[in-house]
Design an enzyme around this catalytic site. Structure first.
Site, mmCIF file in Angstrom:
data_model
loop_
_atom_site.group_PDB
_atom_site.id
_atom_site.type_symbol
_atom_site.label_atom_id
_atom_site.label_comp_id
_atom_site.label_asym_id
_atom_site.label_seq_id
_atom_site.Cartn_x
_atom_site.Cartn_y
_atom_site.Cartn_z
ATOM 1 N N ARG A 96 0.849 -1.195 0.000
ATOM 2 C CA ARG A 96 0.000 0.000 0.000
ATOM 3 C C ARG A 96 0.882 1.242 0.000
ATOM 4 N NH1 ARG A 96 -2.537 3.058 4.742
ATOM 5 N NH2 ARG A 96 -3.830 4.558 3.636
ATOM 6 N N HIS A 141 -3.059 10.908 0.845
ATOM 7 C CA HIS A 141 -2.495 10.711 2.181
ATOM 8 C C HIS A 141 -1.900 12.055 2.624
ATOM 9 C CE1 HIS A 141 -0.946 7.396 5.051
ATOM 10 N NE2 HIS A 141 -0.620 8.540 5.612
ATOM 11 N N GLU A 186 -7.397 8.272 6.507
ATOM 12 C CA GLU A 186 -7.686 8.863 7.807
ATOM 13 C C GLU A 186 -8.336 10.240 7.772
ATOM 14 O OE1 GLU A 186 -4.147 8.674 10.245
ATOM 15 O OE2 GLU A 186 -4.363 6.514 10.508
ATOM 16 N N ASN A 328 -7.219 1.735 9.761
ATOM 17 C CA ASN A 328 -5.892 1.934 10.345
ATOM 18 C C ASN A 328 -6.072 1.814 11.849
ATOM 19 O OD1 ASN A 328 -4.900 2.446 7.828
ATOM 20 N ND2 ASN A 328 -4.361 4.589 8.215
ATOM 21 N N TYR A 330 -4.116 1.242 15.682
ATOM 22 C CA TYR A 330 -2.852 1.257 16.422
ATOM 23 C C TYR A 330 -2.979 0.921 17.899
ATOM 24 C CZ TYR A 330 -0.384 3.224 12.417
ATOM 25 O OH TYR A 330 0.178 3.399 11.181
ATOM 26 N N GLU A 398 -3.256 -0.200 8.026
ATOM 27 C CA GLU A 398 -2.068 0.209 8.793
ATOM 28 C C GLU A 398 -2.150 -0.366 10.190
ATOM 29 O OE1 GLU A 398 -1.018 4.395 9.191
ATOM 30 O OE2 GLU A 398 -1.550 4.743 7.093
HETATM 31 C C1 GBH Z 1 -1.041 6.998 10.809
HETATM 32 O O1 GBH Z 1 -1.809 7.796 11.658
HETATM 33 C C2 GBH Z 1 -0.739 7.693 9.507
HETATM 34 O O2 GBH Z 1 -1.621 7.283 8.489
HETATM 35 C C3 GBH Z 1 0.687 7.527 9.062
HETATM 36 O O3 GBH Z 1 0.964 8.419 8.026
HETATM 37 C C4 GBH Z 1 1.603 7.691 10.237
HETATM 38 O O4 GBH Z 1 2.949 7.709 9.881
HETATM 39 C C5 GBH Z 1 1.327 6.554 11.184
HETATM 40 O O5 GBH Z 1 -0.011 6.504 11.533
HETATM 41 C C6 GBH Z 1 2.133 6.604 12.464
HETATM 42 O O6 GBH Z 1 1.807 7.726 13.219
HETATM 43 O O7 GBH Z 1 0.197 13.704 18.836
HETATM 44 O O8 GBH Z 1 -1.220 12.915 20.630
HETATM 45 O O9 GBH Z 1 -2.017 14.667 19.179
HETATM 46 C C7 GBH Z 1 -2.068 7.208 12.909
HETATM 47 C C8 GBH Z 1 -3.050 7.949 13.738
HETATM 48 C C9 GBH Z 1 -3.580 9.759 15.081
HETATM 49 C C10 GBH Z 1 -1.347 9.033 15.064
HETATM 50 C C11 GBH Z 1 -3.162 11.048 15.700
HETATM 51 C C12 GBH Z 1 -0.882 10.350 15.639
HETATM 52 C C13 GBH Z 1 -1.480 12.262 16.927
HETATM 53 C C14 GBH Z 1 -1.932 12.268 18.332
HETATM 54 N N1 GBH Z 1 -2.537 9.157 14.318
HETATM 55 N N2 GBH Z 1 -1.927 10.983 16.362
HETATM 56 S S1 GBH Z 1 -1.196 13.486 19.304
#
Ligand code: GBH
Length: 506
Positions: A96, A141, A186, A328, A330, A398
């Protein structure tokens, strides 16, 4: 005493056996994910146009932890063959990646298509196809052409038209080989973090309406691209088109009714805004949240709700407009009606939600402040969506773990994370969730947005100081490769070698 030890040894042995027994289906797509701005570099080669990340990083370097930028990044623009070689080393089924809008359309609008931009993606895609790796392309993106931002970006009601025209160019150029399309990566991060807050470009921080205006136009844009694909391209190209939404698990902190309700409202604000119009039977924005925002808007003196509505026609046009739900995922958060609240600006989305959130101390921490290994979170999130939206087709687009650069290639915490996540994926498959693939974030270290190069998500380490941006497999890369080739998770597998090889016949 002895019996207890023996019994517990026996239990560990059995659970290891059970784990080894569970297989991923042969047609399950294992892949990795990246995005254009985070890896490509080549920010001003040929006729490429400027995008909002180029602009922000060049004009506001203080916003970035290490004052870095994506001008060169992992230099995939020049290293794409090495990237595909890594995909082959891992034995990936799929990859992807995202297309840079301003590389393909330097003017943002579709009057002029860049030959050099199209040639780059043709080369990249052809190299994947040559080795039987299924390309999965994300149209957006986060790297909006700056000119379109100047015209209002996602806040403009013209946005859906700009996006549809760009999407049609991409489908026409690459759709003979790309059969998996993702419109947006996202929406929450685009709309909330970019328009309603200051954590992503274009850092507008328009807290009262930024997120909601963006959400409406993004969802309409997605639907327009989907229908264009469906009507014009799908009949001959035969692929699928969906959207990727970030869905972390957001559950109630306690069993109280208040916490259950708070968690539901928080979910509606985090991902319901984007999922509900497309995947719910009824369509439109999430109902409870809509009511809350309408009531508060009236109290706050706004002539209409800060959350725009869908007309009847729009609602029908958007509802069902997706072939799959890209997730996605995490981590997880626990939501409380009364505790852990922070002072959100009023009015804003999270003042509208009015709930607090926390994580449990026993969940292992990554380097990213928002990321912990929360048990069974994939299972909880996907089961929830599966039931709520009547069993759609899913891809996990993701999932991954961050460390500091100094941790190098010994990444046992990442291995623990991936094994737990993939066991949770197997639980989903056992429970009948129609989950077709899993993309690990990320193939290699890359530009982690506001965190620059200080947080590393790669299965491959990238030496950003070296001229060739040398890529080296981490221990987790060997483990992932083993999982893909055996279709099972062996909890005891320990890689012996630091040299990757390419399996014959892949
Ligand atoms: C993804 O977002 C993205 O799609 C990707 O590009 C990125 O590299 C990857 O994850 C890893 O981060 O700093 O506490 O305010 C994941 C979801 C949600 C992660 C918001 C970062 C910031 C929260 N993201 N978050 S904060």
């Amino acid at each position: 005493m002895k019996t207890t030890i023996l019994l517990s040894l026996f239990a560990t042995f059995c659970s290891a056996l059970v784990q080894r027994d569970r297989r991923f289906p042969d047609d399950f797509l294992f892949g990795t994910a990246t995005s254009a701005y985070q890896i490509e570099g080549g920010w001003n080669v040929d006729d490429k146009g400027e995008n909002i990340w180029d602009r922000m990083m060049h004009t506001n370097p203080d916003a970035i932890t290490d004052r870095s930028n994506g001008d060169v990044a992992a230099d995939t623009y020049n290293n794409y063959k090495r990237d595909v070689e890594m995909m082959r080393e891992l034995g990936l089924d799929a990859y992807r990646f995202s297309l840079s809008w301003s590389r393909i359309l330097p003017n943002g609008l579709a009057n002029k298509v860049s030959d050099a931009g199209v040639a780059f993606y043709n080369n990249y895609i052809n190299e994947m196809v040559k080795y039987n790796i299924t390309p999965m392309a994300t149209l957006y993106h986060w790297d909006l052409p700056q000119k379109l931002q100047d015209l209002g970006g996602f806040a403009s009601p013209l946005f859906p038209e700009w996006f549809e025209n760009y999407a049609k160019v991409a489908f026409a150029q690459f759709g003979d080989r790309v059969k998996h399309w993702i419109t947006f990566n996202e929406p929450r991060e685009i709309c909330y973090e970019g328009y309603g807050h200051f954590t992503k470009a274009p850092i507008l921080n328009v807290t009262d309406v930024g997120t909601y205006y963006c959400a409406k136009h993004l969802v309409m844009a997605h639907a327009k691209a989907y229908h264009a694909y469906n009507d014009i391209f799908k009949p001959t190209q035969g692929g699928v088109c969906g959207i990727t939404i970030s869905v972390n698990w957001l559950g109630p902190l306690t069993d109280s009714e208040e916490d259950f309700f708070a968690a539901e409202i928080r979910r509606q604000a985090e991902w319901g805004l984007y999922a509900e119009p497309i995947f719910s039977e009824k369509g439109g924005f999430p109902q409870e949240l809509s009511k809350i925002v309408a009531r508060k808007s009236a109290e706050q003196g706004y002539p209409t709700s800060r959350m725009p509505a869908f007309t009847e026609e729009e609602r029908k046009y958007v509802r069902g407009a997706s072939d799959f739900f890209g997730v996605n995922h995490y981590t997880a958060f626990l939501i409380s009606a009364n505790e852990y609240k922070v002072n959100w600006p009023v009015p804003s989305v999270f003042a509208d939600v009015d709930a607090g959130l926390t994580m449990l101390p026993e969940w292992e921490k990554a380097v990213s402040v928002w990321l912990r290994r929360a048990p069974h979170s994939i299972y909880k999130a996907l089961m929830h969506l599966h039931k709520k939206y009547n069993g759609p087709i899913f891809y996990i687009t993701e999932n991954g773990w961050s460390q500091i650069p100094e941790d190098g290639c010994e990444d046992d915490a990442r291995i623990r994370y991936y094994r737990a996540a993939l066991n949770s994926v197997l639980d989903c498959l056992d429970a009948g969730v129609d989950l077709r693939g899993y993309m690990a974030w990320s193939l290699m270290d890359n530009l982690e947005w506001m965190e620059g190069y200080t947080e590393r998500f790669g299965l491959y380490e990238v030496d950003f100081a070296s001229p060739k941006k040398t890529r080296t497999p981490r221990k987790s890369a060997f483990v992932y490769k083993h999982i893909i080739s055996t279709r099972t998770i062996d909890p005891d597998y320990e890689p012996h070698t630091r040299t990757m090889w390419i399996d014959e016949g892949h």
